[in-house]
Design an enzyme around this catalytic site. Structure first.
Site, short mmCIF file in Angstrom:
data_model
loop_
_atom_site.label_atom_id
_atom_site.label_comp_id
_atom_site.label_asym_id
_atom_site.label_seq_id
_atom_site.Cartn_x
_atom_site.Cartn_y
_atom_site.Cartn_z
N GLU A 60 96.66 -55.19 -40.15
CA GLU A 60 96.92 -55.34 -41.46
C GLU A 60 98.59 -55.56 -41.88
O GLU A 60 99.12 -54.41 -41.58
CB GLU A 60 96.43 -54.31 -42.55
CG GLU A 60 95.04 -54.50 -42.93
CD GLU A 60 94.60 -53.09 -43.62
OE1 GLU A 60 95.40 -52.54 -44.26
OE2 GLU A 60 93.38 -52.99 -43.67
N TYR A 82 86.58 -52.58 -48.22
CA TYR A 82 87.42 -51.68 -47.99
C TYR A 82 87.08 -50.32 -48.88
O TYR A 82 87.00 -50.13 -49.93
CB TYR A 82 88.81 -51.83 -48.33
CG TYR A 82 90.06 -51.05 -47.69
CD1 TYR A 82 90.02 -49.56 -48.22
CD2 TYR A 82 91.02 -51.63 -47.29
CE1 TYR A 82 90.99 -48.85 -47.72
CE2 TYR A 82 92.22 -50.98 -47.15
CZ TYR A 82 92.20 -49.49 -47.01
OH TYR A 82 93.15 -48.79 -46.65
N ASP A 136 100.39 -46.66 -53.06
CA ASP A 136 100.88 -46.09 -51.75
C ASP A 136 101.37 -44.66 -51.92
O ASP A 136 102.35 -44.67 -53.06
CB ASP A 136 101.75 -47.13 -51.27
CG ASP A 136 101.25 -48.23 -50.56
OD1 ASP A 136 100.13 -48.09 -49.61
OD2 ASP A 136 101.42 -49.34 -50.95
#
Ligand SMILES: Cc1ncc(COP(=O)(O)O)c(C=O)c1O
Lengths: 393, 259
Positions: free
Chosen positions: B48, B171, B59
């Site tokens: 990735e 995911y 993040d």
């Protein structure tokens, strides 16, 4: 699910973790927005805690000097010194009805953080405010105000260390604590339902103006002028007039001019010159580079210093219902002094942008004969900034 | 190589996939290809490759800092696709980025750039299924997988909807919060893995940084483990980077081989 868009703008561009929370919020808002008990309690706080209704003041001296009849909607007299409390009381009360126990908020100048601290403390929440480290330095008084009320202020060191980064950090907190936490956004920005909900809570401003101006003048104004950062004081005063024949003018911060460096704009005029993009949960007009990286914004007023703008404003500008205008730092500073000297009212630097536009445009006649300016806040918080600037010369 | 083929190949070998995340251009543009080589040498099955965005809300501090380093080093979408096109690797590459970079470039142009540079799939953490219509159409036309995320708070109803849209793999976010090395593989992780009932491969990420945690995730039924911040930490240290990346990958990959 209800429509999340305003034309092509708006939506819910957030991590999956937040989607259930947004749905819960939307349902909670739908459930309580017309609930008699909720509304009664909200009105009680708006009246006895916030100090509403605020006056619609005929600024005689200013009117005479600029040759048009000017009224000021005195949001500077709301508890805390700005319109921000209208929204924080509304959202905090809603969060309480929804069973949340913890509030997080972002703040730029510290006005929204302070208003969140007031509402959060009063209603018994554990309250956390994220504030760019650059802003905690330049707005120390507001940091103290929040801390004195028992709110935890978290300086944000990432990115440009200003409002945009504080929002990112508040979102990250929310993602981590979504089950017991309400994210109390401070403007008509972010994912649906925030732009709608914040607009509704701020619409108390415009609804009062409607009544007050009818009592005083027997008609609606020709134009309404409001400064625009995210756009909450603007949407709050505009929205009840959307269907009326009234010019609605959104004044953005022109900073040091409509110029750019590699990763920053020297202004905050996203509505006027921004391009379509997706930032912090919504599709709207934003300041960005050729690749879509977000540009830092700039303004003498921390409250207007933001790279995006509410999606509904972007839509209303697209269809020509509101008129975006730009006022630069120097003009805002001049208006700050002008209102102080002429009327004995020290305006917030944010609100000074709206005043400056009226000073500039009144003569041309484009505003008509009856103008209402949203005086969104008082200027006490800005004295240090203004004195600092003028000492430096 | 398509992601589905990779997962099939691994399944036939009774292996769990190891997906390794790093940010392209961190710490500089020239280092990325060597970093990717080290990860593959250690046994990473899928890479990735983050395309850095100025405001990465999903993040944590580690990947935020990596994004800032990469942006300062001059990484941008043009250079990203050029870099990817020049990588000489045999494993599938997935682009992880934020939606505004796609929106600004134009959906069609972005997806075509993915195809021509050799990107097999896209992960866009700020693009929930509800907003994905245009991108999903374009991806399916061009044969690029669009991978959606599910989280521990995602309802069963939403899981079903998301599974109907995701392609390549799904995911699974292991815990509430943002990316970062902090984790404990909790009951919530096992719960969400078991609630995702599908034949589509399930890859689990957020907070997995060592072999022990990876083993627990595999135990709970994952078809892939995603490790990011732990690699980025090594890159940030600047200390013996390629060797340590390879070693950590080897260690984690070891628990992915079940026979
Ligand atoms: C007094 C005042 N006016 C205006 C603003 C700008 O916000 P908005 O555009 O949401 O009204 C702020 C923000 O802090 C403010 O404090």
């Amino acid at each position: 699910m209800s429509d999340t868009k305003y034309g092509k703008y708006g939506g819910q561009f957030v991590p999956e973790i937040l989607m259930p929370a947004l749905e819960e919020l939307e349902q909670g808002y739908e459930k309580y927005r017309n609930d008699p008990q909720f509304l009664e309690e909200l009105n009680y706080y708006l009246k006895d805690f916030a100090g509403r209704e605020t006056p619609l003041y005929h600024a005689r001296n200013l009117s005479k000097k600029y040759g048009t009849k000017i009224y000021l909607k005195r949001e500077d007299l709301v508890h805390g010194g700005a319109h921000k409390l209208n929204n924080t009381i509304g959202q905090a009360l809603l969060a309480k009805y929804m069973g949340k126990t913890r509030l997080v908020a972002e703040t730029g100048a510290g006005q929204h953080g302070t208003a969140t601290a007031m509402a959060g403390t009063n209603l018994g929440f554990e309250t956390h405010v994220y504030m760019g480290a650059k802003d905690t330095e330049r707005q120390r008084m507001n940091v103290y105000r929040m801390e004195i009320m028992g709110t935890e202020v978290h300086p944000v060191e990432s990115g440009s260390r200003t409002l945009k980064d504080a929002i990112n950090e508040a979102l990250r907190d929310w993602v981590s604590n979504v089950e017991n936490t309400h994210y109390l956004i401070g403007s008509v920005v972010g994912p649906h339902p925030y732009p709608m909900m914040v607009r509704d809570f701020q619409s108390v401003i415009g609804n009062e103006v409607k009544q007050q101006i009818m009592e005083k003048e027997g008609r609606y104004p020709d134009s309404i002028v409001a400064c625009t950062g995210g756009g909450s004081n603007a949407m709050g005063i505009f929205y009840p007039f959307i269907e009326e024949d009234v010019k609605l003018i959104a004044v953005e911060a022109g900073g040091k001019g409509m110029k750019y460096t590699k990763d920053a704009a020297l202004h905050s005029a996203s509505l006027s010159v921004g391009e379509d993009g997706v930032l912090q949960g919504a599709c709207t007009r934003i300041l960005q580079d050729e690749y879509g990286q977000i540009l830092e914004s700039s303004s003498i007023s921390a409250g207007l210093d933001y790279s995006g703008v509410g999606p509904e404003l972007a839509h209303l500008a697209d269809i020509g219902r509101i008129i975006p205008r730009v006022v630069n730092d120097d003009m805002a500073l001049e208006a700050f002094h002008e209102l102080s000297r002429v009327e004995g009212i020290i305006p917030a630097l944010e609100s000074s942008h709206a005043i400056a536009h009226v000073m500039e445009a009144a003569e041309s006649g484009e505003l008509g004969e009856l103008v209402v300016i949203n005086l969104s806040g008082r200027g006490d918080k800005d004295l240090e900034t203004v004195i600092g600037l003028e000492r430096r010369g | 190589m398509r992601l589905a083929d990779k997962f099939n190949e691994l399944k036939n070998r009774n292996e769990t996939a190891l997906l390794a995340y790093v940010c392209a251009g961190d710490p500089d543009i020239d280092s990325t290809s060597r970093i990717v080589d080290s990860l593959i040498k250690g046994g990473a099955d899928i890479i990735e490759l983050g395309l850095p965005f100025s405001d990465p809300v999903a993040d944590g501090p580690t990947i935020q800092a990596a994004s800032e380093r990469a942006l300062s080093a001059g990484m941008n979408p043009d250079r990203y696709f050029e870099l990817v096109a020049n990588l000489d690797v045999q494993v599938p590459l997935v682009c992880m980025t934020y939606y505004n970079l796609i929106y600004k470039r134009g959906i069609e142009r972005f997806v075509k750039d993915c195809v021509s540079s050799g990107i097999s799939g896209l992960i866009i953490p700020d693009l929930p299924a509800e907003e994905s219509h245009d991108l999903a159409n374009c991806c399916s036309q061009e044969g690029v997988d669009l991978i959606f995320l599910v989280a521990p708070v995602t309802t069963d109803e939403r899981i079903e909807m998301i599974l109907s849209k995701t392609s390549g793999f799904v995911y699974i976010v292991s815990r509430l919060g943002v990316t970062g090395t902090r984790t404990d593989v909790t009951a919530a992780t096992s719960d969400i893995i078991s609630r995702v009932r599908t034949d589509i491969p399930k890859a689990v990420g957020f907070g997995i940084s060592n072999a022990e945690q990876a083993a627990k995730i595999i135990e709970a039924g994952a078809d892939g483990v995603i490790v990011g911040s732990a690699f980025v930490d090594i890159i940030a240290s600047g200390d013996n980077v390629n060797k340590r990346l390879e070693d950590l990958t080897t260690e984690i990959k070891a628990v992915c081989r079940r026979d």
